[in-house]
Design a protein around this motif. Structure first.
Motif, short mmCIF file in Angstrom:
data_model
loop_
_atom_site.label_atom_id
_atom_site.label_comp_id
_atom_site.label_asym_id
_atom_site.label_seq_id
_atom_site.Cartn_x
_atom_site.Cartn_y
_atom_site.Cartn_z
N ASP A 1 -7.33 -11.18 9.33
CA ASP A 1 -7.70 -12.44 8.69
C ASP A 1 -7.61 -12.40 7.16
O ASP A 1 -7.67 -13.46 6.52
CB ASP A 1 -9.12 -12.83 9.10
N ARG A 2 -7.47 -11.25 6.57
CA ARG A 2 -7.44 -11.14 5.11
C ARG A 2 -6.00 -11.08 4.61
O ARG A 2 -5.25 -10.18 5.00
CB ARG A 2 -8.20 -9.90 4.66
N PRO A 3 -5.58 -11.99 3.77
CA PRO A 3 -4.20 -11.96 3.26
C PRO A 3 -3.94 -10.70 2.43
O PRO A 3 -4.86 -10.11 1.87
CB PRO A 3 -4.10 -13.22 2.40
N VAL A 4 -2.67 -10.32 2.37
CA VAL A 4 -2.24 -9.20 1.54
C VAL A 4 -1.44 -9.76 0.36
O VAL A 4 -0.49 -10.50 0.55
CB VAL A 4 -1.38 -8.21 2.35
N ASP A 5 -1.87 -9.41 -0.83
CA ASP A 5 -1.18 -9.85 -2.04
C ASP A 5 0.26 -9.34 -2.04
O ASP A 5 0.48 -8.13 -1.89
CB ASP A 5 -1.93 -9.31 -3.27
N PRO A 6 1.25 -10.20 -2.20
CA PRO A 6 2.65 -9.74 -2.24
C PRO A 6 2.88 -8.67 -3.30
O PRO A 6 3.74 -7.80 -3.13
CB PRO A 6 3.44 -11.02 -2.54
N ASP A 7 2.13 -8.73 -4.40
CA ASP A 7 2.30 -7.72 -5.45
C ASP A 7 1.89 -6.33 -4.98
O ASP A 7 2.41 -5.32 -5.47
CB ASP A 7 1.51 -8.11 -6.70
N LEU A 8 0.95 -6.27 -4.04
CA LEU A 8 0.58 -4.98 -3.48
C LEU A 8 1.75 -4.39 -2.70
O LEU A 8 2.06 -3.19 -2.81
CB LEU A 8 -0.63 -5.13 -2.55
N ARG B 1 4.90 -5.16 -3.06
CA ARG B 1 5.94 -4.83 -4.03
C ARG B 1 5.66 -3.47 -4.69
O ARG B 1 6.58 -2.66 -4.85
CB ARG B 1 6.03 -5.92 -5.10
N ARG B 2 4.41 -3.22 -5.06
CA ARG B 2 4.07 -1.95 -5.68
C ARG B 2 4.32 -0.80 -4.72
O ARG B 2 4.81 0.27 -5.13
CB ARG B 2 2.61 -1.96 -6.15
N CYS B 3 4.01 -0.98 -3.45
CA CYS B 3 4.25 0.07 -2.46
C CYS B 3 5.74 0.36 -2.33
O CYS B 3 6.14 1.53 -2.17
CB CYS B 3 3.66 -0.33 -1.11
N VAL B 4 6.57 -0.67 -2.39
CA VAL B 4 8.02 -0.46 -2.33
C VAL B 4 8.51 0.24 -3.60
O VAL B 4 9.38 1.11 -3.54
CB VAL B 4 8.75 -1.79 -2.10
N GLU B 5 7.93 -0.14 -4.75
CA GLU B 5 8.31 0.54 -6.00
C GLU B 5 8.05 2.05 -5.90
O GLU B 5 8.85 2.86 -6.38
CB GLU B 5 7.53 -0.04 -7.17
N GLY C 1 19.68 11.03 0.04
CA GLY C 1 20.89 11.82 0.09
C GLY C 1 21.96 11.35 -0.88
O GLY C 1 22.33 10.16 -0.88
N ARG C 2 22.46 12.25 -1.70
CA ARG C 2 23.52 11.98 -2.68
C ARG C 2 23.16 10.84 -3.64
O ARG C 2 24.03 10.18 -4.20
CB ARG C 2 24.85 11.66 -1.98
N ASN C 3 21.88 10.58 -3.78
CA ASN C 3 21.39 9.52 -4.65
C ASN C 3 21.98 8.15 -4.29
O ASN C 3 22.13 7.27 -5.14
CB ASN C 3 21.70 9.84 -6.13
N ARG C 4 22.28 7.95 -3.01
CA ARG C 4 22.92 6.70 -2.60
C ARG C 4 21.95 5.53 -2.52
O ARG C 4 22.38 4.38 -2.56
CB ARG C 4 23.63 6.91 -1.26
N GLN C 5 20.66 5.80 -2.33
CA GLN C 5 19.65 4.73 -2.36
C GLN C 5 20.04 3.56 -1.45
O GLN C 5 20.01 2.40 -1.84
CB GLN C 5 19.44 4.25 -3.80
N ARG C 6 20.31 3.88 -0.21
CA ARG C 6 20.82 2.87 0.73
C ARG C 6 19.71 2.12 1.45
O ARG C 6 19.94 1.44 2.44
CB ARG C 6 21.74 3.54 1.75
N TRP C 7 18.51 2.20 0.93
CA TRP C 7 17.36 1.59 1.60
C TRP C 7 17.21 0.11 1.27
O TRP C 7 17.64 -0.37 0.22
CB TRP C 7 16.08 2.34 1.20
N SER C 8 16.59 -0.60 2.18
CA SER C 8 16.16 -1.99 1.97
C SER C 8 14.87 -2.19 2.76
O SER C 8 14.65 -1.54 3.79
CB SER C 8 17.22 -2.99 2.43
N PHE C 9 14.03 -3.11 2.29
CA PHE C 9 12.77 -3.43 2.97
C PHE C 9 12.70 -4.94 3.16
O PHE C 9 12.71 -5.68 2.18
CB PHE C 9 11.57 -2.95 2.14
N VAL C 10 12.64 -5.39 4.40
CA VAL C 10 12.53 -6.81 4.71
C VAL C 10 11.07 -7.10 5.03
O VAL C 10 10.53 -6.56 6.00
CB VAL C 10 13.44 -7.21 5.89
N VAL C 11 10.43 -7.94 4.23
CA VAL C 11 9.01 -8.26 4.40
C VAL C 11 8.89 -9.65 5.01
O VAL C 11 9.44 -10.62 4.47
CB VAL C 11 8.27 -8.21 3.05
N VAL C 12 8.19 -9.75 6.12
CA VAL C 12 8.05 -11.01 6.84
C VAL C 12 6.59 -11.43 6.82
O VAL C 12 5.71 -10.72 7.33
CB VAL C 12 8.54 -10.88 8.30
#
Length: 220
Positions: free
Chosen positions: A30-37, A39-43, A51-62
């Protein structure tokens, strides 16, 4: 940007690593989560090795209710699909602590019934598919996303949020990709992570098999 630190939750490094639990029944629905929180976790997550500094990650937040409901329904459809029978040694370790698996299954049942109510569902993805890849390519690809996802979950715990690693979206990955606009042919989903504030912040280390069973020196 607002201050996203949780000053009431002070954790040492060892406590953070030993008490970041799979949270299923103690998610605050029931308690909303601040989008900035989030975002900070993804940062923090994308500071993980890759691997190889390719940084091929993505995070889809719904977070949109109708899309969450559709995603939760797909997740429920995928639950249990493709599960292989556990080897005897896996079963022995899983049930080494009496009552532990009963708690896991009770938590899973609760999560399945309430997944659509969790404030945020996060789908971590990695560019590149390993469907027919050899072990070296698989290790490089998964090794470029799993550390980042674990860092995301540790960061969430640090900020008073609960998470749990789930994979029931993977048997229905094509349908999830279509729902979320993920380019299935070139991007692979790694998990689905429910994210919410926790009901209470006290978590204990899990009871595991003795380290002597898993630690090998010089050779197996």
């Amino acid at each position: 940007m607002p201050d996203v630190r949780n000053d009431q939750l002070q954790l040492s490094a060892e406590e953070l690593l030993s008490t970041t639990r799979a949270v299923r029944r103690r998610l605050d629905l029931d308690r909303p989560v601040d989008p900035d929180l989030i975002r900070r976790c993804v940062e923090l997550a994308v500071q993980a090795p890759t691997g190889r500094n390719r940084q091929r990650w993505s995070f889809v937040v719904v977070t949109e209710p109708e899309r969450k409901a559709a995603l939760a329904e797909l997740w429920r459809r995928g639950l249990g699909q493709g599960d292989a029978e556990m080897p005897a040694e896996d079963v022995r370790r899983a049930y080494a602590v009496p009552g532990s698996m009963e708690k896991v299954f009770a938590g899973l049942t609760h999560l399945a019934a309430n997944l659509h109510r969790v404030p945020a569902l996060v789908v971590p993805c990695v560019s590149g598919r390993t469907d027919r890849a050899g072990v070296t390519e698989q290790a490089g690809t998964w090794g470029s996303i799993l550390p980042a996802v674990w860092s995301f979950m540790l960061a969430a715990r640090l900020h008073g949020l609960g998470t749990v690693w789930t994979t029931a979206n993977l048997p229905v990955e094509r349908e999830v990709a279509q729902l979320l606009g993920i380019p299935y042919a070139g991007v692979m989903q790694a998990a689905l992570i429910p994210v919410a504030h926790t009901l209470g912040t006290e978590f204990r280390p899990a009871r595991r098999v003795p380290v002597e069973e898993v630690l090998h020196w010089e050779r197996w």
